[in-house]
Design an enzyme around this catalytic site. Sequence first.
Site, short mmCIF file in Angstrom:
data_model
loop_
_atom_site.label_atom_id
_atom_site.label_comp_id
_atom_site.label_asym_id
_atom_site.label_seq_id
_atom_site.Cartn_x
_atom_site.Cartn_y
_atom_site.Cartn_z
N CYS A 1 -6.28 -17.35 -37.37
CA CYS A 1 -6.31 -16.78 -36.05
C CYS A 1 -4.85 -16.73 -35.25
O CYS A 1 -4.61 -15.86 -34.53
CB CYS A 1 -7.40 -17.46 -35.28
SG CYS A 1 -6.86 -19.36 -35.02
N GLU B 1 -12.16 -20.80 -28.76
CA GLU B 1 -11.03 -20.59 -29.44
C GLU B 1 -11.17 -19.48 -30.27
O GLU B 1 -11.73 -19.22 -31.38
CB GLU B 1 -10.69 -21.62 -30.38
CG GLU B 1 -9.07 -21.61 -30.88
CD GLU B 1 -8.89 -21.10 -32.13
OE1 GLU B 1 -8.47 -20.03 -32.41
OE2 GLU B 1 -9.22 -21.81 -33.17
#
Length: 477
Positions: A283, A249
């Site tokens: 993010c 990720e």
Amino acid sequence: MYTDLMFYIDGEWTLGEADRTSSVVNPSTGEEIGRLPLASKRDLDAALNAAARGFEAWSVTSAYDRSAILRRAAALVRERHEHMARCMTLDQGKPLGESTLEAKSAADHIEWYAEEGRRAYGRIVPSRNPAVRQLVVREPVGPVAAFTPWNFPINQAVRKIAGALAAGCSIIIKAPEEAPGSVIELVRCFHDAGVPKGVLNLVFGIPAEVSDYLIRSPIIRKVSFTGSTEVGRKLGALAAEHLKLTTMELGGHAPFIVCADADVEAAAALACGLKFRNAGQVCASPSRFYVHDAVFESFSLRFSELANQLKVGDGFDPATQMGPLANARRLTAIQALVDDATVKGATLLAGGERVGDKGNFFKPTVLTEIPVEARLLCEEPFGPIAPLVRFDNLDSVINQANSLEYGLAAFAFTASLKTSTELGNRLQSGMVSINHFGLALPETPFGGIKASGHGSEGGSEGLDAYLTTKFISQIGC
């Protein structure tokens, strides 16, 4: 208010060899709040051997019994979430309200996996030979090495821990050295819930040293990493060299599209909340705002007003709406992006500079009229800075949104079902949220495509990440 900084290895809290330590600093004050031990190779070997032993026992523990332990851990998180939140605000800096939500939501993630782990079904495949029985079974992949970042210390750790444990894997988690306190308290909940020795291990250390050593070990069979695309490429290459399964990720540069028919007030309010949450250190945060010409002036005015009204300060101040950046490196990086954009002709609508000279505070920043060559439009900013860009038709904005290598999250506002459907279909992103924020729930997958990584956490996919498939074909004697 803080916690004892230690490793957790083979069911014991320990300082390890304690030959090296690092300073843990409150980003709001710059003051040291603790010294963190950094793992030696001997410490890592102890964790690896513990994980190997833990996997042997945990992998054959029934899903029902694993679920019961996870549910106890979730209950302990709910009891202790206030202390976990205070630890997070102390070493990470985010407002206490944000820390509290993150700590409380950890219990939801654990409970989700506790139940999902009881549903890791296999199947029977009809055979061409009536004497043959064909079975597909799901088995835990093996000991896991997991690496988590400082921006969401609990959130990023709990999804890896709970997913691995629910599947029957053991895990070594290398948590963030800059924000260790809340993760230690999270692991304490699992320990007190009765997770057997060796099943869960927590270490800290020099990141490159720890990741290299753990990934190369033949004991580790799965790697899960959350962090930058640059580091993810390196760890992914190392894992591939040793044929380890991976979940990555990685970074993002999420587009936020405001169409001509959008509710401008609602779009601006959500945009402000998402952009400046955790000081933009998210993010999946929107970081490129594409606004239709028809509503550009009204949106930019309202968005800038909201940004200017945000109270920036210490996370323990009840009035604070945005805390500090996590470290001094982020101050330098954000200022460099602002300077690059303004030198190249961008217009500053809000912020653009540091707040005071104590702590890592930076004003919520909004820019417009940004030239295409500005770094801000192609590099992940990971901070409280929002570039606003005009567009005039749907095809052009979708092309702009898809133009970067990133593909983690995307957001859009429109009143048209037809436009919503087209955006959902055409945006190249692992997650698309339209007219609201609908990401990161325990029951939904969280992950990206392209340079934003591969694999998902959350949802049934988050359990699948820690399972392998075995086919068994048998015939009676």
